[in-house]
Design a protein around this motif. Structure first.
Motif, PDB file in Angstrom:
ATOM      1  N   ARG A  37     -17.785 -97.144  40.815  1.00  0.00           N
ATOM      2  CA  ARG A  37     -17.923 -98.197  39.806  1.00  0.00           C
ATOM      3  C   ARG A  37     -16.847 -98.118  38.730  1.00  0.00           C
ATOM      4  NH1 ARG A  37     -24.358 -98.713  38.519  1.00  0.00           N
ATOM      5  NH2 ARG A  37     -24.943 -99.531  40.554  1.00  0.00           N
ATOM      6  N   ILE A  38     -16.215 -96.992  38.585  1.00  0.00           N
ATOM      7  CA  ILE A  38     -15.180 -96.814  37.568  1.00  0.00           C
ATOM      8  C   ILE A  38     -13.870 -97.465  37.997  1.00  0.00           C
ATOM      9  CG2 ILE A  38     -13.829 -95.140  36.240  1.00  0.00           C
ATOM     10  CD1 ILE A  38     -16.852 -95.158  35.576  1.00  0.00           C
ATOM     11  N   HIS A  96     -12.751 -87.586  45.686  1.00  0.00           N
ATOM     12  CA  HIS A  96     -12.445 -88.758  44.860  1.00  0.00           C
ATOM     13  C   HIS A  96     -12.384 -88.374  43.386  1.00  0.00           C
ATOM     14  CE1 HIS A  96     -12.248 -92.880  43.488  1.00  0.00           C
ATOM     15  NE2 HIS A  96     -13.223 -92.589  42.636  1.00  0.00           N
ATOM     16  N   PHE A  97     -13.148 -87.369  42.973  1.00  0.00           N
ATOM     17  CA  PHE A  97     -13.167 -86.958  41.568  1.00  0.00           C
ATOM     18  C   PHE A  97     -11.793 -86.490  41.103  1.00  0.00           C
ATOM     19  CE2 PHE A  97     -17.634 -85.785  42.965  1.00  0.00           C
ATOM     20  CZ  PHE A  97     -18.171 -86.995  42.554  1.00  0.00           C
ATOM     21  N   ASP A  98     -10.945 -86.037  42.017  1.00  0.00           N
ATOM     22  CA  ASP A  98      -9.601 -85.585  41.657  1.00  0.00           C
ATOM     23  C   ASP A  98      -8.602 -86.727  41.502  1.00  0.00           C
ATOM     24  OD1 ASP A  98     -10.162 -82.829  41.556  1.00  0.00           O
ATOM     25  OD2 ASP A  98     -10.005 -82.685  43.738  1.00  0.00           O
ATOM     26  N   VAL A  99      -8.963 -87.922  41.971  1.00  0.00           N
ATOM     27  CA  VAL A  99      -8.022 -89.037  41.905  1.00  0.00           C
ATOM     28  C   VAL A  99      -8.629 -90.297  41.270  1.00  0.00           C
ATOM     29  CG1 VAL A  99      -6.609 -88.221  43.835  1.00  0.00           C
ATOM     30  CG2 VAL A  99      -8.533 -89.751  44.281  1.00  0.00           C
ATOM     31  N   CYS A 100      -9.858 -90.199  40.771  1.00  0.00           N
ATOM     32  CA  CYS A 100     -10.483 -91.343  40.114  1.00  0.00           C
ATOM     33  C   CYS A 100      -9.775 -91.617  38.793  1.00  0.00           C
ATOM     34  CB  CYS A 100     -11.967 -91.057  39.854  1.00  0.00           C
ATOM     35  SG  CYS A 100     -12.820 -92.437  39.033  1.00  0.00           S
ATOM     36  N   LEU A 113      -1.239 -87.875  42.333  1.00  0.00           N
ATOM     37  CA  LEU A 113      -0.838 -88.849  41.320  1.00  0.00           C
ATOM     38  C   LEU A 113      -0.726 -90.245  41.925  1.00  0.00           C
ATOM     39  CD1 LEU A 113      -0.062 -89.421  38.411  1.00  0.00           C
ATOM     40  CD2 LEU A 113       2.310 -88.832  39.015  1.00  0.00           C
ATOM     41  N   GLU A 114      -0.175 -90.345  43.120  1.00  0.00           N
ATOM     42  CA  GLU A 114      -0.069 -91.644  43.804  1.00  0.00           C
ATOM     43  C   GLU A 114      -1.453 -92.247  44.058  1.00  0.00           C
ATOM     44  OE1 GLU A 114       1.179 -93.278  48.219  1.00  0.00           O
ATOM     45  OE2 GLU A 114       2.199 -91.508  47.452  1.00  0.00           O
ATOM     46  N   LEU A 115      -2.401 -91.420  44.520  1.00  0.00           N
ATOM     47  CA  LEU A 115      -3.757 -91.906  44.755  1.00  0.00           C
ATOM     48  C   LEU A 115      -4.443 -92.285  43.447  1.00  0.00           C
ATOM     49  CD1 LEU A 115      -4.843 -89.396  47.519  1.00  0.00           C
ATOM     50  CD2 LEU A 115      -4.473 -91.852  47.798  1.00  0.00           C
ATOM     51  N   TRP A 116      -4.237 -91.504  42.399  1.00  0.00           N
ATOM     52  CA  TRP A 116      -4.803 -91.816  41.076  1.00  0.00           C
ATOM     53  C   TRP A 116      -4.281 -93.170  40.594  1.00  0.00           C
ATOM     54  CZ3 TRP A 116      -2.695 -92.535  36.194  1.00  0.00           C
ATOM     55  CH2 TRP A 116      -3.588 -92.493  35.122  1.00  0.00           C
ATOM     56  N   ARG A 117      -2.979 -93.392  40.728  1.00  0.00           N
ATOM     57  CA  ARG A 117      -2.390 -94.683  40.308  1.00  0.00           C
ATOM     58  C   ARG A 117      -2.950 -95.840  41.118  1.00  0.00           C
ATOM     59  NH1 ARG A 117       3.613 -92.300  39.690  1.00  0.00           N
ATOM     60  NH2 ARG A 117       3.482 -91.803  37.470  1.00  0.00           N
ATOM     61  N   LYS A 118      -3.237 -95.593  42.392  1.00  0.00           N
ATOM     62  CA  LYS A 118      -3.815 -96.628  43.244  1.00  0.00           C
ATOM     63  C   LYS A 118      -5.184 -97.062  42.715  1.00  0.00           C
ATOM     64  CE  LYS A 118      -6.066 -96.136  47.273  1.00  0.00           C
ATOM     65  NZ  LYS A 118      -6.359 -95.592  48.580  1.00  0.00           N
ATOM     66  N   HIS A 119      -5.930 -96.108  42.143  1.00  0.00           N
ATOM     67  CA  HIS A 119      -7.266 -96.405  41.618  1.00  0.00           C
ATOM     68  C   HIS A 119      -7.251 -96.908  40.166  1.00  0.00           C
ATOM     69  CE1 HIS A 119      -9.133 -94.919  45.167  1.00  0.00           C
ATOM     70  NE2 HIS A 119      -8.763 -93.658  44.984  1.00  0.00           N
ATOM     71  N   ALA A 120      -6.150 -96.713  39.454  1.00  0.00           N
ATOM     72  CA  ALA A 120      -6.081 -97.107  38.042  1.00  0.00           C
ATOM     73  C   ALA A 120      -6.151 -98.622  37.915  1.00  0.00           C
ATOM     74  CB  ALA A 120      -4.788 -96.585  37.413  1.00  0.00           C
ATOM     75  N   PRO A 121      -6.834 -99.109  36.881  1.00  0.00           N
ATOM     76  CA  PRO A 121      -6.906-100.562  36.678  1.00  0.00           C
ATOM     77  C   PRO A 121      -5.515-101.145  36.517  1.00  0.00           C
ATOM     78  CG  PRO A 121      -8.357 -99.397  35.161  1.00  0.00           C
ATOM     79  CD  PRO A 121      -7.533 -98.365  35.874  1.00  0.00           C
ATOM     80  N   ARG A 122      -5.330-102.321  37.018  1.00  0.00           N
ATOM     81  CA  ARG A 122      -4.031-103.010  36.895  1.00  0.00           C
ATOM     82  C   ARG A 122      -3.729-103.239  35.427  1.00  0.00           C
ATOM     83  NH1 ARG A 122      -2.860-101.078  41.207  1.00  0.00           N
ATOM     84  NH2 ARG A 122      -3.659-101.979  43.079  1.00  0.00           N
TER      85      ARG A 122
END
Length: 124
Positions: A37-38, A96-100, A113-122
């Motif tokens: 949900r985040i 997922h907790f490492d890249v949320c 970092l790439e996966l984290w950026r993929k999940h970051a809000p636009r």
């Protein structure tokens, strides 16, 4: 796995109900897995050998690209097992907790970092 995700006593209950092992990331059930949900990222619930629930990112990554302590293996029965620091051959899974995007940006791993950026809000 279907039994774990289907019932009210499954991981979703832990995420929303707030038991002592409740994940920090709240999630909703989705066909084939869970949606955070985040950040809206897809994941799968798995119980660790210590009985904690964790969301695992879909897919596999080269173990050598994932920092020690962040590598996971899912056994045949669906249990998440942390791989040792010396397990750098083959592929592994990532929590997922490492890249949320709720967590701070991961340091020291271009892959995380790439996966984290993929999940970051636009626009963030």
């Amino acid at each position: 796995m279907g039994e774990i995700l289907a019932g009210p006593s499954g991981p979703l209950a832990h995420a929303v109900g707030g038991g002592s092992d409740a994940p920090l990331v709240r999630a909703v059930q989705a066909p084939g897995g869970t949606i955070c949900r985040i950040c809206g990222g897809a994941a799968e619930w798995h119980r660790s050998v210590r009985g904690r629930w964790l969301m695992i990112e879909p897919g596999f990554w080269p173990s050598a690209s994932v920092p020690a302590g962040k590598r996971w293996h899912i056994t045949e029965n669906g249990t998440a097992v942390s791989l040792s620091a010396t397990s750098v051959s083959g592929n592994c899974r990532i929590s997922h907790f490492d890249v949320c995007s709720r967590a701070p940006a991961p340091l020291g791993s271009p892959l995380l970092l790439e996966l984290w950026r993929k999940h970051a809000p636009r626009g963030a």
